[in-house]
Structure formats: C-alpha cells, structure tokens
Design a protein around this motif. Structure first.
Motif, PDB file in Angstrom:
ATOM      1  N   ARG A 171       0.818  -1.229   0.000  1.00  0.00           N
ATOM      2  CA  ARG A 171       0.000   0.000   0.000  1.00  0.00           C
ATOM      3  C   ARG A 171       0.847   1.272   0.000  1.00  0.00           C
ATOM      4  NH1 ARG A 171      -3.592  -3.332   3.875  1.00  0.00           N
ATOM      5  NH2 ARG A 171      -5.461  -3.684   2.611  1.00  0.00           N
ATOM      6  N   GLY A 172       2.174   1.129   0.156  1.00  0.00           N
ATOM      7  CA  GLY A 172       3.036   2.301   0.196  1.00  0.00           C
ATOM      8  C   GLY A 172       3.034   3.004   1.526  1.00  0.00           C
ATOM      9  N   ARG A 173       2.654   2.277   2.589  1.00  0.00           N
ATOM     10  CA  ARG A 173       2.562   2.879   3.930  1.00  0.00           C
ATOM     11  C   ARG A 173       3.522   2.242   4.912  1.00  0.00           C
ATOM     12  NH1 ARG A 173      -3.594   1.916   4.904  1.00  0.00           N
ATOM     13  NH2 ARG A 173      -2.831   1.922   7.048  1.00  0.00           N
ATOM     14  N   TYR A 174       4.558   1.576   4.384  1.00  0.00           N
ATOM     15  CA  TYR A 174       5.531   0.922   5.259  1.00  0.00           C
ATOM     16  C   TYR A 174       6.628   1.915   5.640  1.00  0.00           C
ATOM     17  CZ  TYR A 174       8.259  -2.973   7.148  1.00  0.00           C
ATOM     18  OH  TYR A 174       8.953  -3.817   7.977  1.00  0.00           O
ATOM     19  N   THR A 175       7.616   1.422   6.403  1.00  0.00           N
ATOM     20  CA  THR A 175       8.701   2.285   6.862  1.00  0.00           C
ATOM     21  C   THR A 175       9.488   2.879   5.704  1.00  0.00           C
ATOM     22  OG1 THR A 175       8.874   0.851   8.809  1.00  0.00           O
ATOM     23  CG2 THR A 175      10.681   2.389   8.436  1.00  0.00           C
ATOM     24  N   PHE A 176       9.620   2.138   4.611  1.00  0.00           N
ATOM     25  CA  PHE A 176      10.285   2.668   3.424  1.00  0.00           C
ATOM     26  C   PHE A 176       9.398   2.412   2.207  1.00  0.00           C
ATOM     27  CE2 PHE A 176      11.886  -1.578   4.319  1.00  0.00           C
ATOM     28  CZ  PHE A 176      11.739  -2.235   3.108  1.00  0.00           C
ATOM     29  N   THR A 177       9.574   3.229   1.183  1.00  0.00           N
ATOM     30  CA  THR A 177       8.720   3.168  -0.005  1.00  0.00           C
ATOM     31  C   THR A 177       9.270   2.173  -1.022  1.00  0.00           C
ATOM     32  OG1 THR A 177       8.138   5.490   0.315  1.00  0.00           O
ATOM     33  CG2 THR A 177       7.675   4.536  -1.856  1.00  0.00           C
ATOM     34  N   PRO A 178       8.421   1.306  -1.576  1.00  0.00           N
ATOM     35  CA  PRO A 178       8.895   0.326  -2.574  1.00  0.00           C
ATOM     36  C   PRO A 178       9.392   1.007  -3.845  1.00  0.00           C
ATOM     37  CG  PRO A 178       6.661  -0.181  -1.809  1.00  0.00           C
ATOM     38  CD  PRO A 178       6.975   1.188  -1.319  1.00  0.00           C
ATOM     39  N   ARG A 179      10.379   0.375  -4.467  1.00  0.00           N
ATOM     40  CA  ARG A 179      10.786   0.757  -5.817  1.00  0.00           C
ATOM     41  C   ARG A 179      10.103  -0.206  -6.769  1.00  0.00           C
ATOM     42  NH1 ARG A 179      17.355   1.829  -5.470  1.00  0.00           N
ATOM     43  NH2 ARG A 179      17.272   3.607  -4.005  1.00  0.00           N
ATOM     44  N   THR A 180       9.079   0.267  -7.431  1.00  0.00           N
ATOM     45  CA  THR A 180       8.297  -0.607  -8.297  1.00  0.00           C
ATOM     46  C   THR A 180       8.923  -0.720  -9.686  1.00  0.00           C
ATOM     47  OG1 THR A 180       6.903   1.292  -8.819  1.00  0.00           O
ATOM     48  CG2 THR A 180       6.153  -0.168  -7.077  1.00  0.00           C
ATOM     49  N   PRO A 181       8.721  -1.857 -10.381  1.00  0.00           N
ATOM     50  CA  PRO A 181       7.996  -3.037  -9.896  1.00  0.00           C
ATOM     51  C   PRO A 181       8.756  -3.729  -8.768  1.00  0.00           C
ATOM     52  CG  PRO A 181       9.088  -3.534 -11.958  1.00  0.00           C
ATOM     53  CD  PRO A 181       9.267  -2.063 -11.735  1.00  0.00           C
ATOM     54  N   SER A 182       8.007  -4.233  -7.817  1.00  0.00           N
ATOM     55  CA  SER A 182       8.618  -4.822  -6.631  1.00  0.00           C
ATOM     56  C   SER A 182       7.996  -6.170  -6.318  1.00  0.00           C
ATOM     57  CB  SER A 182       8.442  -3.891  -5.437  1.00  0.00           C
ATOM     58  OG  SER A 182       8.912  -4.483  -4.239  1.00  0.00           O
ATOM     59  N   GLY A 183       8.798  -7.041  -5.711  1.00  0.00           N
ATOM     60  CA  GLY A 183       8.284  -8.287  -5.166  1.00  0.00           C
ATOM     61  C   GLY A 183       7.722  -8.050  -3.777  1.00  0.00           C
ATOM     62  N   VAL A 184       7.186  -9.101  -3.168  1.00  0.00           N
ATOM     63  CA  VAL A 184       6.546  -9.016  -1.852  1.00  0.00           C
ATOM     64  C   VAL A 184       7.015 -10.188  -0.996  1.00  0.00           C
ATOM     65  CG1 VAL A 184       4.361  -8.589  -0.658  1.00  0.00           C
ATOM     66  CG2 VAL A 184       4.511  -8.229  -3.133  1.00  0.00           C
ATOM     67  N   GLY A 185       7.034  -9.995   0.310  1.00  0.00           N
ATOM     68  CA  GLY A 185       7.354 -11.080   1.246  1.00  0.00           C
ATOM     69  C   GLY A 185       8.682 -10.878   1.938  1.00  0.00           C
TER      70      GLY A 185
END
Length: 327
Positions: free
Chosen positions: A49-63
C-alpha cells in the motif's frame, strides 16, 4: 519461475499479480533459495500500500520472511548452506516466489524439528516480541504491559510470553466476541475499545496506569494508549495500521517521565552485534519449541491465488496466519 509483483502501490487484492520470470542466478555472497512457504504479514500489506517504513521501488516483489532450501550459491559463505533448509530474511521483499536470491548473511539454517510454518514466520513476529518486551522495555516480573491489536498473532505471543516470564497483560481488542479466546489463552485482562475509552478501562484495572505499552495501530487507539501510561511509563509504537497520527498535549510529558518511542525491527537488528543476533535466534527457537512464540497456522494459497490470500489475511476473526506456498 513464478513471482508475485506489483507495478504501483495500492490495495493488495487489486495491484498484486503473478508473473512468469527467468530463474535468477546468485552472485558472489548470495544464495538461490527454493521457497517453501512465506506468511502474509501486515507489514507485507502495508508495503504494497506504500505505507511501510520505506517506499517500494516498483515493480517490486513481496514477502519479507519465509522458509526455503538453498539450491545454489555464488562465491563465499553461502556455499556452506547449499542443501540446507533456512529461514529467509528478505529486506527488500520478494519471498512470494518459486525462487529468490538473497545475501547469504540473510538466511539462517534451522533445526529439522521445527515445522515449515513456524520457520517461515519465526522472524517478524517472534523477534519483534522478544526485542520489544525483553530487550527494549525490559518488562519485569509482576509488571503490567498494555497492548493493542491483542488478537493478532504477535499479540497472542505477548500474552503467552507474559505467562512464562511472569508479567501481566492488559489486552485491547476491537470486538467484544474476541475477549473469551484471549482470556482462555492466559490474558490477565481483556478490554474492548468499542466499550469505552481505553485509558479509563485500563485505570479501572490498574489505578495508576501502566508502565509499559505496545501499539501497532496509531490513531485514536494509540492516543488513548498514551493516556493510559503511568508516571515513568513508556510506550513503543511499532506499526501504523490506521495510517493516522496519535495526538497528545505536550504537558502530558512534563514532569511525569513518560516516554514515547518508535520501534522498527530492521533498524534494531542492524544495531545488534553478530553475537546478539545469534543469541536472539537461539531464544526464538527455544520459545517456539516451548509453544510460546508459535504461530497459529491458517490456510495456504499458491502463487496464482495471491489475491485470495491477501483478502483472507485481512478477514476479521480469521483463524491463524495465512501462508503463500509456491509449490
């Protein structure tokens, strides 16, 4: 191989997709792990959701965590782990896949007697519990610890640890029907946020307030948790499930010695020595065997059904942790 990815931040059930990609090759200091299972944690969903401690660099994996077997390794330490079952700590996300490449220092060989689901979920929740309760707050025997989101897997671990270590817990839930199961688990007190202000309910149990508190929710829940602190009390905020800020008047902190701190496991772990990290994993393994830091196991979903998995993980009152099982 298959891998779950997202191109943009948003609701997990809308933005997650499963793709076919080439199997990666480990470089120097890295290992290739064939994944067995990975839990669906709140931190994973906040990340999407983009609400974690750091912002994802998309495209990104999960887990961020999981269990697997080291298939191959590049030059270096990782060659020692080939063929071993390991706990996989993926700081960038990406364990929801058939295979993943990570630094060799981010896999931990595990004992054969621990079930796959317990290994897959032995880091995020168990390590957070031990770090916050034993190492940061240092809750003593007989002390009162207040926690919100008490019905979560982490919350239940705190309750069981309290019974083992001799501290008492006041546990906040959102639904009245959740009270009975936590009382049966060993909670000393369970209150419902829908039945009145948290701080007033807490002071009806511990008149002076509590010295220790944990909150992953924020918003009005976190605000009321702050007001439940006794003089000299300390609260750790380790999540922002509501996405809303807590509010308090600075005068509340004057003269009472109350402290408000944030806790992020990734930062705390990096600040520890290698010997402290080894000791922490030994503690976790011991307490999983004792049934203290175990995870209740819910349904499993293959990679192709990841959207169903994330929806199941957020169902109120669900029974047990949801897992992604690539195979």
């Amino acid at each position: 191989m298959k891998r779950v990815v997202f191109e943009r931040c948003g609701e997990p059930a809308e933005v997650l997709e499963t793709r076919e990609e080439p199997t990666p090759t480990p470089g120097s200091g890295q290992v290739l792990v064939r994944m067995i299972a990975s839990p669906v944690n709140p931190s994973d969903l906040l990340y999407v959701r983009g609400r974690y401690t750091f912002t994802p660099r998309t495209p990104s994996g999960v887990g961020f965590e999981g269990v697997g077997v080291v298939e191959t390794a590049g030059a270096g330490l990782g060659k020692l782990w080939v063929g071993r079952r390991v706990c996989v700590l993926n700081q960038n996300g990406g364990n929801w896949a058939d295979y993943v490449v990570v630094d060799a220092k981010r896999v931990v060989p595990v004992a054969s007697d621990l079930p796959d689901e317990q290994v897959a979920s032995m880091f995020v929740n168990p390590a957070t519990v031990l770090a916050m309760v034993r190492h940061v707050l240092k809750v003593p025997q007989g002390g009162w610890l207040l926690q919100s989101a008490a019905g979560s897997e982490l919350g239940k671990m705190v309750i069981r640890l309290g019974k083992r270590d001799g501290f008492k817990t006041v546990n906040v839930v959102r639904r009245p029907e959740a009270k009975a199961s936590l009382s049966a688990l060993g909670a000393d007190a369970v209150i419902c946020s829908a039945e009145g202000p948290i701080d007033e309910q807490v002071r009806a149990i511990v008149s002076e307030g509590v010295k220790f508190a944990l909150d992953p929710v924020g918003g009005e829940t976190g605000t009321q948790m702050i007001r439940a602190l006794a003089e000299g009390g300390k609260i750790l905020f380790y999540g922002t499930l509501t996405g809303e800020p807590v509010c308090f008047h600075p005068r509340f902190l004057f003269g009472g010695g109350r402290r408000l701190e944030g806790f992020y496991l990734g930062w705390w772990i990096e600040s520890q020595s290698i010997f402290a990290k080894i000791s922490l994993f030994r503690e976790i393994t011991k307490l999983i065997r004792e049934g203290i830091l175990t995870t209740d196991v819910g349904p499993s979903f293959p990679l192709d059904r990841v959207r169903e998995a994330v929806q199941a993980a957020e169902q109120p009152g669900r029974a047990g942790k949801v897992f992604i099982r690539p195979a």
